[in-house]
Design a protein around this motif. Sequence first.
Motif, PDB file in Angstrom:
ATOM      1  N   PRO A 162      49.793 -73.635  29.917  1.00 20.43           N
ATOM      2  CA  PRO A 162      50.920 -74.496  29.546  1.00 20.43           C
ATOM      3  C   PRO A 162      52.017 -74.566  30.607  1.00 20.43           C
ATOM      4  O   PRO A 162      52.739 -75.566  30.682  1.00 20.43           O
ATOM      5  N   ARG A 163      52.126 -73.527  31.430  1.00 20.00           N
ATOM      6  CA  ARG A 163      53.152 -73.567  32.478  1.00 20.00           C
ATOM      7  C   ARG A 163      52.938 -74.729  33.429  1.00 20.00           C
ATOM      8  O   ARG A 163      53.892 -75.233  34.025  1.00 20.00           O
ATOM      9  N   LEU A 164      51.721 -75.204  33.563  1.00 18.10           N
ATOM     10  CA  LEU A 164      51.423 -76.314  34.462  1.00 18.10           C
ATOM     11  C   LEU A 164      52.013 -77.631  33.979  1.00 18.10           C
ATOM     12  O   LEU A 164      52.278 -78.525  34.784  1.00 18.10           O
ATOM     13  N   ILE A 165      52.194 -77.787  32.676  1.00 16.60           N
ATOM     14  CA  ILE A 165      52.625 -79.092  32.151  1.00 16.60           C
ATOM     15  C   ILE A 165      54.022 -79.080  31.535  1.00 16.60           C
ATOM     16  O   ILE A 165      54.520 -80.127  31.136  1.00 16.60           O
ATOM     17  N   VAL A 166      54.659 -77.925  31.474  1.00 16.37           N
ATOM     18  CA  VAL A 166      55.953 -77.859  30.791  1.00 16.37           C
ATOM     19  C   VAL A 166      57.024 -78.664  31.526  1.00 16.37           C
ATOM     20  O   VAL A 166      57.966 -79.166  30.906  1.00 16.37           O
ATOM     21  N   ASP A 167      56.907 -78.821  32.851  1.00 20.95           N
ATOM     22  CA  ASP A 167      57.885 -79.572  33.627  1.00 20.95           C
ATOM     23  C   ASP A 167      57.446 -80.997  33.931  1.00 20.95           C
ATOM     24  O   ASP A 167      58.189 -81.751  34.573  1.00 20.95           O
TER      25      ASP A 167
END
Length: 372
Positions: A162-167
Amino acid sequence: MNQLKCLPQDGIIWGHDILRTVAASLGDYGISRPVIFTVEFLEALSREYIQPGVRDAVGIFVDLPPHVPDFAVQQGLRACMDRGADSIIALGGGSVLDAAKAVSYLHFQQTGRHLPIAAFPTTLSGSEFSHYFGVTETDGPQKFKRSYAVRETAPRLVVLDPRLIVDTPRVLLLSSAIKGIDHAVEGMRKIETDHPHAILAARGVERFLTVLEKWPQQLDTHQAIKRGLVCADDLLELQLAAWQCYFFPASVIYGLSHRIGHVLGGTFGLPHSLTSCITLAPVIRACARAYGDKFEIFCAARGNKTAAAYLADRIAGVVASLELPGRLRTLDFDKAKLPEVAALLESSYPSEVADLGERAGEKLAAILESMW
Protein backbone atom coordinates in the motif's frame (compact mmCIF):
# COMPACT_ATOMS: atom_id res chain seq x y z
CA MET A 1 -10.29 -25.43 -27.87
CA ASN A 2 -9.66 -23.96 -24.41
CA GLN A 3 -6.20 -22.89 -23.38
CA LEU A 4 -4.35 -21.16 -20.57
CA LYS A 5 -1.15 -19.32 -21.39
CA CYS A 6 1.17 -18.35 -18.56
CA LEU A 7 3.87 -15.70 -18.50
CA PRO A 8 7.45 -16.09 -17.23
CA GLN A 9 6.99 -14.30 -13.92
CA ASP A 10 9.03 -15.63 -11.03
CA GLY A 11 7.12 -14.05 -8.20
CA ILE A 12 4.46 -11.70 -6.89
CA ILE A 13 5.10 -10.42 -3.36
CA TRP A 14 2.45 -8.50 -1.44
CA GLY A 15 1.88 -7.16 2.03
CA HIS A 16 2.27 -4.16 4.31
CA ASP A 17 5.66 -2.47 4.84
CA ILE A 18 7.63 -4.87 2.67
CA LEU A 19 9.41 -2.48 0.28
CA ARG A 20 12.77 -2.21 2.01
CA THR A 21 12.98 -5.95 2.61
CA VAL A 22 12.10 -6.84 -0.97
CA ALA A 23 14.43 -4.21 -2.43
CA ALA A 24 17.32 -5.81 -0.55
CA SER A 25 16.48 -9.24 -2.00
CA LEU A 26 16.13 -8.35 -5.68
CA GLY A 27 19.31 -10.22 -6.53
CA ASP A 28 17.46 -13.44 -5.70
CA TYR A 29 15.25 -12.72 -8.74
CA GLY A 30 18.05 -11.94 -11.16
CA ILE A 31 17.74 -8.18 -10.74
CA SER A 32 21.35 -6.95 -10.72
CA ARG A 33 22.97 -3.72 -11.86
CA PRO A 34 19.55 -2.15 -12.48
CA VAL A 35 18.63 1.24 -13.84
CA ILE A 36 15.63 2.57 -11.93
CA PHE A 37 12.89 3.81 -14.27
CA THR A 38 10.53 6.24 -12.56
CA VAL A 39 9.23 9.82 -12.72
CA GLU A 40 10.27 12.90 -10.78
CA PHE A 41 7.23 12.74 -8.50
CA LEU A 42 8.34 9.32 -7.23
CA GLU A 43 12.04 10.00 -6.74
CA ALA A 44 11.57 10.59 -3.00
CA LEU A 45 9.80 7.23 -2.67
CA SER A 46 12.65 5.58 -4.53
CA ARG A 47 15.30 7.22 -2.35
CA GLU A 48 13.57 6.18 0.87
CA TYR A 49 12.38 2.67 0.13
CA ILE A 50 14.12 1.25 -2.95
CA GLN A 51 17.61 2.66 -3.39
CA PRO A 52 18.97 1.90 0.10
CA GLY A 53 18.45 -1.81 -0.45
CA VAL A 54 19.66 -1.90 -4.06
CA ARG A 55 23.39 -1.43 -3.60
CA ASP A 56 24.39 -2.23 -7.18
CA ALA A 57 22.04 0.18 -9.00
CA VAL A 58 23.76 1.91 -11.92
CA GLY A 59 21.50 4.93 -12.22
CA ILE A 60 18.02 6.38 -12.38
CA PHE A 61 16.08 7.44 -15.47
CA VAL A 62 13.09 9.78 -15.05
CA ASP A 63 12.46 11.26 -18.51
CA LEU A 64 9.34 9.17 -19.10
CA PRO A 65 6.40 11.14 -20.52
CA PRO A 66 2.88 9.67 -20.66
CA HIS A 67 1.91 7.36 -23.52
CA VAL A 68 5.50 6.09 -23.94
CA PRO A 69 6.68 8.14 -26.94
CA ASP A 70 9.25 6.37 -29.10
CA PHE A 71 11.96 8.97 -28.43
CA ALA A 72 11.70 8.36 -24.66
CA VAL A 73 12.12 4.63 -25.22
CA GLN A 74 15.27 5.27 -27.24
CA GLN A 75 16.61 7.54 -24.49
CA GLY A 76 15.85 4.89 -21.88
CA LEU A 77 17.65 2.28 -23.95
CA ARG A 78 20.70 4.53 -24.24
CA ALA A 79 20.68 5.07 -20.47
CA CYS A 80 20.76 1.30 -19.94
CA MET A 81 23.41 0.65 -22.58
CA ASP A 82 25.68 3.51 -21.52
CA ARG A 83 25.60 2.41 -17.88
CA GLY A 84 25.97 -1.29 -18.55
CA ALA A 85 22.66 -2.13 -16.90
CA ASP A 86 21.69 -5.79 -16.52
CA SER A 87 18.09 -5.16 -15.44
CA ILE A 88 15.42 -2.52 -14.81
CA ILE A 89 13.49 -1.56 -11.69
CA ALA A 90 10.21 0.06 -12.79
CA LEU A 91 8.68 2.28 -10.11
CA GLY A 92 5.54 3.95 -11.40
CA GLY A 93 2.32 3.51 -13.31
CA GLY A 94 1.47 2.01 -16.67
CA SER A 95 3.61 4.38 -18.73
CA VAL A 96 6.72 3.61 -16.66
CA LEU A 97 6.01 -0.12 -16.91
CA ASP A 98 5.39 0.06 -20.66
CA ALA A 99 8.61 2.03 -21.16
CA ALA A 100 10.58 -0.58 -19.22
CA LYS A 101 9.10 -3.38 -21.34
CA ALA A 102 9.81 -1.50 -24.56
CA VAL A 103 13.41 -0.87 -23.54
CA SER A 104 13.83 -4.53 -22.56
CA TYR A 105 12.56 -5.53 -26.00
CA LEU A 106 14.81 -3.10 -27.87
CA HIS A 107 17.75 -4.24 -25.76
CA PHE A 108 17.05 -7.78 -26.95
CA GLN A 109 16.93 -6.63 -30.56
CA GLN A 110 20.34 -5.03 -30.19
CA THR A 111 22.10 -7.51 -27.89
CA GLY A 112 20.09 -10.73 -27.97
CA ARG A 113 19.18 -10.37 -24.29
CA HIS A 114 16.05 -9.02 -22.63
CA LEU A 115 16.55 -6.93 -19.51
CA PRO A 116 14.62 -8.52 -16.61
CA ILE A 117 12.23 -6.14 -14.85
CA ALA A 118 11.19 -5.78 -11.22
CA ALA A 119 7.92 -3.86 -11.01
CA PHE A 120 6.86 -1.61 -8.15
CA PRO A 121 3.49 -0.34 -9.47
CA THR A 122 1.99 2.90 -8.17
CA THR A 123 -1.34 2.63 -10.00
CA LEU A 124 -3.99 -0.05 -10.39
CA SER A 125 -4.27 -0.79 -14.10
CA GLY A 126 -2.25 -4.01 -13.82
CA SER A 127 0.39 -3.46 -16.51
CA GLU A 128 2.94 -5.07 -14.21
CA PHE A 129 1.28 -8.47 -14.73
CA SER A 130 1.31 -8.46 -18.51
CA HIS A 131 3.55 -8.77 -21.53
CA TYR A 132 1.61 -6.09 -23.40
CA PHE A 133 3.00 -2.63 -23.92
CA GLY A 134 2.32 0.31 -26.18
CA VAL A 135 4.72 2.77 -27.79
CA THR A 136 3.51 6.01 -29.34
CA GLU A 137 5.09 6.56 -32.74
CA THR A 138 5.79 10.25 -33.21
CA ASP A 139 7.71 10.46 -36.49
CA GLY A 140 4.79 10.11 -38.90
CA PRO A 141 2.12 12.57 -40.01
CA GLN A 142 -0.07 11.43 -37.12
CA LYS A 143 0.92 10.01 -33.74
CA PHE A 144 -0.20 6.42 -33.21
CA LYS A 145 0.16 4.16 -30.19
CA ARG A 146 1.26 0.76 -31.45
CA SER A 147 0.67 -2.30 -29.29
CA TYR A 148 3.16 -5.10 -28.70
CA ALA A 149 2.98 -8.46 -26.96
CA VAL A 150 6.37 -9.87 -25.99
CA ARG A 151 6.18 -12.51 -23.29
CA GLU A 152 9.84 -12.12 -22.30
CA THR A 153 9.14 -8.53 -21.20
CA ALA A 154 6.66 -9.52 -18.49
CA PRO A 155 8.16 -8.27 -15.20
CA ARG A 156 10.05 -11.06 -13.47
CA LEU A 157 8.99 -9.78 -10.05
CA VAL A 158 5.99 -7.68 -8.96
CA VAL A 159 5.80 -6.04 -5.54
CA LEU A 160 2.51 -4.85 -4.03
CA ASP A 161 2.57 -2.69 -0.91
CA PRO A 162 0.00 0.00 0.00
CA ARG A 163 2.90 2.40 0.51
CA LEU A 164 3.34 2.43 -3.27
CA ILE A 165 -0.10 3.94 -3.91
CA VAL A 166 -0.82 6.07 -0.85
CA ASP A 167 0.70 9.18 -2.50
CA THR A 168 -0.67 8.54 -5.99
CA PRO A 169 -2.85 11.52 -6.99
CA ARG A 170 -6.51 10.78 -6.34
CA VAL A 171 -7.77 10.97 -9.92
CA LEU A 172 -4.89 8.89 -11.27
CA LEU A 173 -5.29 6.21 -8.60
CA LEU A 174 -9.06 5.84 -8.89
CA SER A 175 -9.23 6.08 -12.67
CA SER A 176 -6.53 3.42 -12.98
CA ALA A 177 -8.84 1.15 -10.95
CA ILE A 178 -11.47 1.58 -13.67
CA LYS A 179 -8.80 0.65 -16.20
CA GLY A 180 -8.18 -2.49 -14.13
CA ILE A 181 -11.89 -3.33 -14.30
CA ASP A 182 -11.70 -2.79 -18.07
CA HIS A 183 -9.06 -5.54 -18.25
CA ALA A 184 -11.34 -7.94 -16.40
CA VAL A 185 -14.44 -7.20 -18.46
CA GLU A 186 -12.93 -7.07 -21.93
CA GLY A 187 -10.80 -10.08 -21.10
CA MET A 188 -14.04 -12.06 -21.47
CA ARG A 189 -14.18 -11.27 -25.18
CA LYS A 190 -12.73 -14.54 -26.52
CA ILE A 191 -13.08 -16.94 -23.59
CA GLU A 192 -15.90 -18.72 -21.79
CA THR A 193 -17.13 -18.27 -18.24
CA ASP A 194 -15.36 -21.40 -16.98
CA HIS A 195 -11.95 -20.03 -17.98
CA PRO A 196 -9.64 -19.21 -15.04
CA HIS A 197 -9.49 -15.58 -16.20
CA ALA A 198 -13.26 -15.32 -15.87
CA ILE A 199 -13.34 -16.80 -12.38
CA LEU A 200 -10.56 -14.59 -11.03
CA ALA A 201 -11.70 -11.51 -12.94
CA ALA A 202 -15.17 -11.71 -11.42
CA ARG A 203 -13.62 -11.75 -7.96
CA GLY A 204 -11.32 -8.89 -8.89
CA VAL A 205 -14.12 -6.69 -10.18
CA GLU A 206 -16.19 -7.27 -7.05
CA ARG A 207 -13.15 -6.55 -4.90
CA PHE A 208 -12.55 -3.30 -6.79
CA LEU A 209 -16.14 -2.11 -6.69
CA THR A 210 -16.65 -2.96 -3.03
CA VAL A 211 -13.83 -0.59 -2.07
CA LEU A 212 -14.56 2.07 -4.69
CA GLU A 213 -18.25 2.29 -3.78
CA LYS A 214 -17.36 3.37 -0.25
CA TRP A 215 -14.51 5.70 -1.28
CA PRO A 216 -15.10 9.27 -0.05
CA GLN A 217 -15.58 12.15 -2.47
CA GLN A 218 -12.86 14.76 -2.99
CA LEU A 219 -10.51 13.62 -0.24
CA ASP A 220 -7.05 12.42 -1.17
CA THR A 221 -5.90 9.08 0.20
CA HIS A 222 -4.01 10.48 3.18
CA GLN A 223 -7.04 12.52 4.27
CA ALA A 224 -9.37 9.57 3.79
CA ILE A 225 -7.14 7.37 5.95
CA LYS A 226 -6.74 10.08 8.60
CA ARG A 227 -10.55 10.35 8.89
CA GLY A 228 -10.95 6.59 9.11
CA LEU A 229 -12.95 6.36 5.89
CA VAL A 230 -10.50 3.97 4.25
CA CYS A 231 -7.50 2.09 5.59
CA ALA A 232 -4.29 0.49 4.41
CA ASP A 233 -6.09 -2.84 4.05
CA ASP A 234 -8.44 -1.19 1.54
CA LEU A 235 -5.44 -0.07 -0.49
CA LEU A 236 -4.06 -3.60 -0.52
CA GLU A 237 -7.50 -4.84 -1.56
CA LEU A 238 -7.32 -2.55 -4.59
CA GLN A 239 -3.86 -3.83 -5.48
CA LEU A 240 -4.96 -7.45 -5.22
CA ALA A 241 -8.08 -6.65 -7.26
CA ALA A 242 -5.86 -5.31 -10.05
CA TRP A 243 -3.93 -8.58 -9.99
CA GLN A 244 -7.06 -10.73 -10.14
CA CYS A 245 -8.52 -8.67 -12.98
CA TYR A 246 -5.35 -9.23 -15.02
CA PHE A 247 -4.24 -12.63 -13.74
CA PHE A 248 -3.89 -14.39 -17.11
CA PRO A 249 -3.24 -11.60 -19.65
CA ALA A 250 -1.54 -13.95 -22.11
CA SER A 251 -4.79 -15.91 -22.41
CA VAL A 252 -7.16 -13.10 -23.32
CA ILE A 253 -7.73 -10.55 -26.08
CA TYR A 254 -9.12 -7.13 -25.27
CA GLY A 255 -11.77 -5.14 -27.06
CA LEU A 256 -13.23 -1.85 -28.19
CA SER A 257 -12.97 0.07 -24.92
CA HIS A 258 -9.22 -0.54 -24.84
CA ARG A 259 -8.80 0.36 -28.49
CA ILE A 260 -10.72 3.61 -28.17
CA GLY A 261 -8.50 4.41 -25.21
CA HIS A 262 -5.35 3.72 -27.24
CA VAL A 263 -6.46 6.14 -29.95
CA LEU A 264 -7.63 8.82 -27.52
CA GLY A 265 -4.39 8.53 -25.56
CA GLY A 266 -1.69 7.82 -28.10
CA THR A 267 -2.96 10.02 -30.93
CA PHE A 268 -4.88 12.74 -29.10
CA GLY A 269 -2.99 12.86 -25.81
CA LEU A 270 -5.78 12.19 -23.34
CA PRO A 271 -4.60 10.70 -20.02
CA HIS A 272 -4.56 6.95 -20.51
CA SER A 273 -5.86 6.22 -17.03
CA LEU A 274 -8.98 8.30 -17.67
CA THR A 275 -10.13 6.81 -20.94
CA SER A 276 -11.78 3.71 -19.46
CA CYS A 277 -13.88 5.98 -17.21
CA ILE A 278 -15.44 7.32 -20.40
CA THR A 279 -15.41 4.28 -22.68
CA LEU A 280 -16.06 1.16 -20.61
CA ALA A 281 -19.73 1.48 -19.61
CA PRO A 282 -20.93 2.58 -23.09
CA VAL A 283 -18.94 -0.20 -24.77
CA ILE A 284 -20.41 -2.82 -22.42
CA ARG A 285 -23.90 -1.72 -23.45
CA ALA A 286 -23.09 -1.44 -27.15
CA CYS A 287 -21.27 -4.79 -27.40
CA ALA A 288 -23.61 -6.79 -25.17
CA ARG A 289 -24.78 -9.04 -27.99
CA ALA A 290 -21.21 -9.92 -29.01
CA TYR A 291 -20.39 -10.98 -25.45
CA GLY A 292 -23.59 -12.98 -25.03
CA ASP A 293 -24.16 -14.19 -21.48
CA LYS A 294 -20.52 -13.72 -20.41
CA PHE A 295 -21.27 -10.63 -18.32
CA GLU A 296 -23.41 -12.79 -16.04
CA ILE A 297 -20.30 -13.76 -14.09
CA PHE A 298 -19.97 -10.15 -12.85
CA CYS A 299 -23.57 -9.90 -11.64
CA ALA A 300 -24.45 -11.78 -8.46
CA ALA A 301 -27.82 -10.04 -8.12
CA ARG A 302 -29.11 -7.65 -10.76
CA GLY A 303 -32.88 -7.49 -10.36
CA ASN A 304 -34.72 -7.02 -13.64
CA LYS A 305 -31.75 -5.61 -15.54
CA THR A 306 -29.75 -7.48 -18.14
CA ALA A 307 -26.25 -8.40 -17.02
CA ALA A 308 -24.75 -5.84 -19.42
CA ALA A 309 -27.02 -3.06 -18.17
CA TYR A 310 -26.37 -3.91 -14.53
CA LEU A 311 -22.60 -4.02 -14.97
CA ALA A 312 -22.47 -0.86 -17.07
CA ASP A 313 -24.71 1.02 -14.62
CA ARG A 314 -22.61 -0.06 -11.65
CA ILE A 315 -19.37 1.05 -13.29
CA ALA A 316 -20.88 4.33 -14.48
CA GLY A 317 -22.24 4.91 -10.97
CA VAL A 318 -18.79 4.46 -9.44
CA VAL A 319 -17.25 6.82 -12.00
CA ALA A 320 -19.86 9.44 -11.13
CA SER A 321 -19.62 8.99 -7.36
CA LEU A 322 -15.82 9.31 -7.50
CA GLU A 323 -16.22 12.46 -9.60
CA LEU A 324 -14.09 11.03 -12.40
CA PRO A 325 -14.61 12.29 -15.95
CA GLY A 326 -17.45 10.50 -17.68
CA ARG A 327 -17.50 12.47 -20.93
CA LEU A 328 -14.88 13.57 -23.42
CA ARG A 329 -16.08 17.15 -23.17
CA THR A 330 -14.88 17.32 -19.58
CA LEU A 331 -11.34 16.72 -20.87
CA ASP A 332 -11.70 19.53 -23.44
CA PHE A 333 -11.67 17.06 -26.31
CA ASP A 334 -12.62 18.67 -29.61
CA LYS A 335 -15.88 17.12 -30.81
CA ALA A 336 -14.85 17.77 -34.41
CA LYS A 337 -12.13 15.13 -33.97
CA LEU A 338 -14.61 12.29 -33.43
CA PRO A 339 -14.73 11.25 -37.12
CA GLU A 340 -10.94 11.05 -37.08
CA VAL A 341 -11.11 8.80 -34.02
CA ALA A 342 -13.67 6.59 -35.76
CA ALA A 343 -11.55 6.36 -38.92
CA LEU A 344 -8.46 5.30 -36.96
CA LEU A 345 -10.45 2.66 -35.10
CA GLU A 346 -11.99 1.22 -38.26
CA SER A 347 -8.65 1.07 -40.09
CA SER A 348 -6.52 -0.18 -37.20
CA TYR A 349 -8.91 -2.31 -35.13
CA PRO A 350 -11.61 -3.71 -37.47
CA SER A 351 -12.30 -6.86 -35.43
CA GLU A 352 -12.95 -4.88 -32.26
CA VAL A 353 -15.25 -2.47 -34.13
CA ALA A 354 -17.07 -5.50 -35.56
CA ASP A 355 -18.21 -6.37 -32.01
CA LEU A 356 -20.82 -3.65 -32.51
CA GLY A 357 -22.66 -5.89 -34.98
CA GLU A 358 -24.45 -4.90 -38.17
CA ARG A 359 -23.79 -1.37 -39.44
CA ALA A 360 -20.82 -1.24 -37.09
CA GLY A 361 -19.51 1.98 -38.62
CA GLU A 362 -22.75 3.82 -37.90
CA LYS A 363 -22.89 2.43 -34.39
CA LEU A 364 -19.27 3.42 -33.76
CA ALA A 365 -20.01 6.99 -34.73
CA ALA A 366 -23.03 6.98 -32.41
CA ILE A 367 -21.18 5.53 -29.44
CA LEU A 368 -18.34 8.04 -29.81
CA GLU A 369 -20.91 10.82 -29.99
CA SER A 370 -22.49 9.53 -26.77
CA MET A 371 -19.08 9.58 -25.09
CA TRP A 372 -18.62 13.24 -25.90
